[in-house]
Design a protein around this motif. Structure first.
Motif, short mmCIF file in Angstrom:
data_model
loop_
_atom_site.label_atom_id
_atom_site.label_comp_id
_atom_site.label_asym_id
_atom_site.label_seq_id
_atom_site.Cartn_x
_atom_site.Cartn_y
_atom_site.Cartn_z
N LYS A 11 0.84 -1.20 0.00
CA LYS A 11 0.00 0.00 0.00
C LYS A 11 0.87 1.25 0.00
O LYS A 11 1.96 1.27 0.57
CB LYS A 11 -0.92 -0.01 1.21
CG LYS A 11 -2.04 1.03 1.16
CD LYS A 11 -2.94 0.90 2.37
CE LYS A 11 -3.74 -0.39 2.34
NZ LYS A 11 -4.81 -0.38 1.32
N THR A 12 0.37 2.29 -0.67
CA THR A 12 0.98 3.62 -0.61
C THR A 12 0.06 4.51 0.21
O THR A 12 -1.14 4.60 -0.06
CB THR A 12 1.17 4.21 -2.01
OG1 THR A 12 2.04 3.36 -2.77
CG2 THR A 12 1.75 5.60 -1.93
N THR A 13 0.64 5.14 1.20
CA THR A 13 -0.18 5.98 2.11
C THR A 13 0.40 7.37 2.21
O THR A 13 1.57 7.61 1.94
CB THR A 13 -0.23 5.36 3.52
OG1 THR A 13 1.09 5.34 4.07
CG2 THR A 13 -0.79 3.95 3.48
N THR A 14 -0.45 8.28 2.62
CA THR A 14 -0.04 9.65 2.93
C THR A 14 -0.36 9.90 4.40
O THR A 14 -1.53 9.89 4.81
CB THR A 14 -0.78 10.65 2.05
OG1 THR A 14 -0.52 10.36 0.66
CG2 THR A 14 -0.35 12.07 2.37
N ASP A 15 0.69 10.13 5.16
CA ASP A 15 0.46 10.28 6.60
C ASP A 15 1.60 11.07 7.24
O ASP A 15 2.52 11.52 6.55
CB ASP A 15 0.32 8.90 7.27
CG ASP A 15 -0.76 8.90 8.34
OD1 ASP A 15 -0.80 9.86 9.14
OD2 ASP A 15 -1.58 7.94 8.39
N TRP A 16 1.54 11.19 8.54
CA TRP A 16 2.51 11.99 9.29
C TRP A 16 3.78 11.21 9.56
O TRP A 16 3.77 10.01 9.85
CB TRP A 16 1.91 12.45 10.63
CG TRP A 16 0.71 13.33 10.46
CD1 TRP A 16 -0.59 12.98 10.64
CD2 TRP A 16 0.71 14.69 10.05
NE1 TRP A 16 -1.41 14.03 10.39
CE2 TRP A 16 -0.65 15.11 10.02
CE3 TRP A 16 1.71 15.60 9.69
CZ2 TRP A 16 -1.03 16.39 9.66
CZ3 TRP A 16 1.32 16.88 9.33
CH2 TRP A 16 -0.02 17.28 9.31
#
Length: 763
Positions: free
Chosen positions: A754-759
């Motif tokens: 998975k590719t995620t956008t997070d802190w």
């Protein structure tokens, strides 16, 4: 020349022819003789034949008496008198020896006894002063104090300790003068004149006691009674009475009569567990404080006379138990008040008439000490800890405690909890709930509801919130996630949600966790796994952080005590904890990683209003602010938990109903962060969460720890949490959570699956 004569021989005859011519007596012829001791005379007498002795006693001397006539009689009388005199003298000497010496001994013994008594008395006086002298100067401090009273944050009294009686002191100016006059008239009519003791009163009491063959009067002044009740004790002994008399003048020197009277009227026992005029006025006449007058200030002549008659025999003259005896004594008091000029005859008659009315004596409205019983018990434990005393020492400590409780809010929360449990009881076997509301910024406990039925005789007193150990289920997971985030793991990092078996040590069987829905979800982000409460990703995360490190984080955030064995199962909530500790842990998340220990007390004052202690918060950073932000960001991400809970679950703070929310009319939504938890076999159900203002923790279950039936976090504790949060936030503006710290950056990153956008932490 004298011739020899035989003793007793006749005198020689005289020759008549030898008479003189003139007729005169002729001279006597005496033949010549030898000297009796000469040798010739001795030889001449050798042949003499001695004449025959005349029978009887012969004396060589003259037989004529040499003493005058009556001499022998006088001598006899004189000797008789002498013997009598000697006898008298001897008798006197014997009497003197037998009487005067014992008398002298008695006098000496008496003197010695008096000296011993004097020394004993002086020693006793000195010993009394040495033993109690320091208490005289601190007399006001050692007098029995008022009952400890507890108030909520808005000044409403919620509790008064009464296990050792109830007492509320008032200044003399706020006590009826009629009561002061009545007490002086019946107890100590010379109060303003005597030095603290009254000899005439003592003698009068002694005579009355001897006349009645029983103790009918003590003769103690008001000052002596104060000393008895506070210093020397109330043993009915002469020693105690003497101590009273010795100490009374000292009290009178240190304090004015007004001060002594005020102390007496505030501490004397009036029966029915009531000490002092204020409590007695409420107990016997139902008088209550008004904005302008205290209850004690409202006492009239009849009421005052009735009260003044009670202290000498609080049980025998209790108006509720023995109304006839109490009325008789009241009339005696009225008579004494009249005799001493405190009242007129008409006032005395009116008082008697008033006392005959049916409603003259009536019970006061009892204080509701059950308004917040679990919060009160928590407060008492905290109070004892703050002051380093036992709870039993607090009863008559004269403390006025202002707390953090919002009683109005708690009462509303109680109704919400009772309503929801009633709806769930039949189908889901749910019977109880506990709620805690904390101000995360100050640590103030605004609500502490131990269970929903405080008056239940079986379990009502048990406080699940602060005393019960319950398994938190998945509500424990944020502590493990916080440990991982603190080490630099991003919420966007992925983990495979698949089969997992952990080999346990020490001969224990292997451990294979399963998800609540009994399914595997493949590669998921930690954000998604936490919001949907997946178990396997949480266990894998604990394997990375380690049990000890995660447990230390949890303990530092407030979970100081627990039951159970810390291991890999604790991420699923196997350790039993207190609801208030769990709520404190979530409050640390809400406060940006700064923990403020929860407290129930704001201020502690004495009965005179002097501040003893003001509780100050002691915040401490126990979690990085970046970590706290990421936890809040995850737990407030409603989109990430739609899979498990739906869009309009009870974890979303909308102000309309759930149906209206799903219909697209949620109204204003208040930002919140929340997490649910359910233990094995549905024994415990939790919902924990917070806004920018408050943190709320809710537990639901059964008192006997029996399983509920098919209950999830949003169905059990969730609705109570939702409604409690809205009640706590009522009137507060809606505010978003604070933005990210400068040390966090939000970026997109590709992970396995998975590719995620997070802190992410900026290293």
């Amino acid at each position: 020349m004298q011739t020899d004569q035989h003793v007793g021989a006749n005198p020689p005859e005289e020759d008549p022819g030898l008479q003189g011519a003139d007729g005169a007596q002729p001279r006597r012829r005496i033949p010549a003789s030898l000297p009796p001791h000469s040798q010739a005379a001795i030889a001449q007498r050798m042949n003499d034949v001695p004449p025959r002795s005349t029978p009887g006693v012969f004396y060589t001397g003259s037989h004529q008496s040499i003493h005058p006539s009556g001499w022998r009689t006088r001598r006899h009388i004189k000797r008789k008198n002498l013997r009598q005199t000697l006898h008298t003298i001897s008798l006197s000497e014997r009497i003197g020896t037998g009487t005067l010496l014992p008398m002298a001994a008695s006098v000496f013994s008496t003197f010695l006894i008096m000296v011993l008594i004097f020394v004993t008395v002086v020693s006793f006086i000195n010993a009394t002063h040495e033993r109690f002298g320091d208490k005289i100067t601190t007399f006001e401090d050692i007098l029995p104090k008022d009952s400890t009273r507890i108030y909520d944050a808005h000044g409403k009294q919620i509790f008064q300790m009464m296990d050792q009686g109830k007492q509320t002191s008032e200044p003399l100016s706020k006590i009826s003068p009629h009561l002061a006059h009545a007490e002086i008239a019946i107890e100590d009519q010379n109060f303003y004149k005597n030095p603290g003791y009254d000899i005439t009163g003592i003698l009068r009491a002694a005579i009355a006691d001897m006349t009645s063959n029983k103790v009918v009067s003590g003769g103690s002044t008001i000052t002596q009674q104060l000393i008895k009740n506070s210093i020397v004790g109330n043993q009915a002994t002469m020693l105690r009475k003497l101590q009273e008399v010795i100490l009374a003048p000292d009290i009178s020197r240190y304090y004015t009569k007004e001060q002594i009277l005020q102390m007496y009227l505030n501490t004397t026992y009036y029966g029915e567990r009531s000490y002092g005029a204020e409590e007695a006025a409420h107990t016997y006449f139902g008088l209550m404080d008004t904005p302008t007058q205290t209850a004690a200030q409202q006492l009239d002549i009849a009421q005052s006379a009735m009260l003044a008659g009670i202290p000498s025999s609080p049980i025998a003259r209790d108006p509720f138990l023995h109304p006839k005896a109490a009325s008789t004594r009241m009339q005696e008091v009225l008579q004494q008040m009249y005799n001493q000029g405190y009242i007129t005859a008409q006032e005395r008659a009116d008082a008697v008439t008033e006392s005959l009315k049916p409603d003259f004596i009536k019970h006061g409205t009892p204080l509701n000490n059950r308004a917040a019983p679990h919060f009160v018990n928590y407060t008492l434990r905290e109070l004892a800890s703050d002051l380093h005393v036992k709870i039993s020492d607090l009863s008559r400590a004269g403390l006025v405690v202002t707390t953090t409780l919002d009683l109005n809010l708690q009462n509303k929360v109680l109704k919400v909890a009772q309503k929801h449990i009633a709806e769930m009881a039949r189908q889901h076997n749910m019977s109880n709930a506990a709620v805690v509301v904390l101000d995360q910024h100050t640590g103030a406990i605004r609500t502490l509801l131990g269970n929903i039925d405080p008056n239940n005789p079986k379990y009502g007193d048990f406080d699940v919130a602060s005393q019960g150990y319950r398994q938190p289920g998945s509500s424990f997971k944020p502590y493990i996630y916080a440990t991982a985030f603190d080490e630099g793991i991003s919420p966007g990092e992925t983990v495979e949600d698949g089969p997992l078996t952990i080999q346990m040590c020490c001969g224990l069987p292997s451990y294979s966790p399963h998800n609540y829905d009994q399914r595997y979800h493949g590669w998921v982000s930690y954000r998604y796994a936490l919001q949907n409460s997946f178990n396997i990703p949480a266990v894998k995360l604990l394997l990375r952080t380690g049990v000890d490190k995660a447990l230390n984080i949890a303990q530092g955030m407030g979970l100081s005590t627990y039951e159970g064995v810390p291991n890999y199962t604790m991420v699923l909530g196997s350790l039993a904890i207190h609801l208030i500790d769990n709520t404190s842990g979530y409050a640390t998340f809400a406060n940006g990683g700064i923990r403020v220990p929860p407290h129930a007390i704001n201020t502690i004052k004495d009965q005179n209003g002097k501040l003893i202690l003001q509780i100050k918060s002691h915040p401490a950073r126990v979690l990085r602010k970046e970590t706290a932000f990421m936890i809040t960001d995850v737990l407030s991400d409603n989109d990430s938990r739609i899979y498990e809970f739906g869009k309009c679950s009870s974890l979303v703070l909308y102000e309309t109903t759930m149906n209206q929310c799903y219909a697209g009319h949620p109204g204003p939504i208040r930002p919140s962060a929340a997490k649910t938890g359910t233990s094995n076999d549905f024994r415990d159900n939790w919902t924990m969460g917070y806004t920018t203002d408050v943190t709320v923790g809710v537990w639901a279950g059964n008192n006997d720890n029996s399983p509920m039936i098919d209950v999830t976090g949003v169905d059990g504790a969730g609705p109570i949490w939702h409604d409690t949060m809205l009640l706590a936030e009522q009137g507060q503006p809606i505010q978003p959570f604070p933005g990210p710290p400068d040390t966090l950056i939000k970026k997109t990153q590709t992970y396995p699956g998975k590719t995620t956008t997070d802190w992410h932490l900026i290293k």
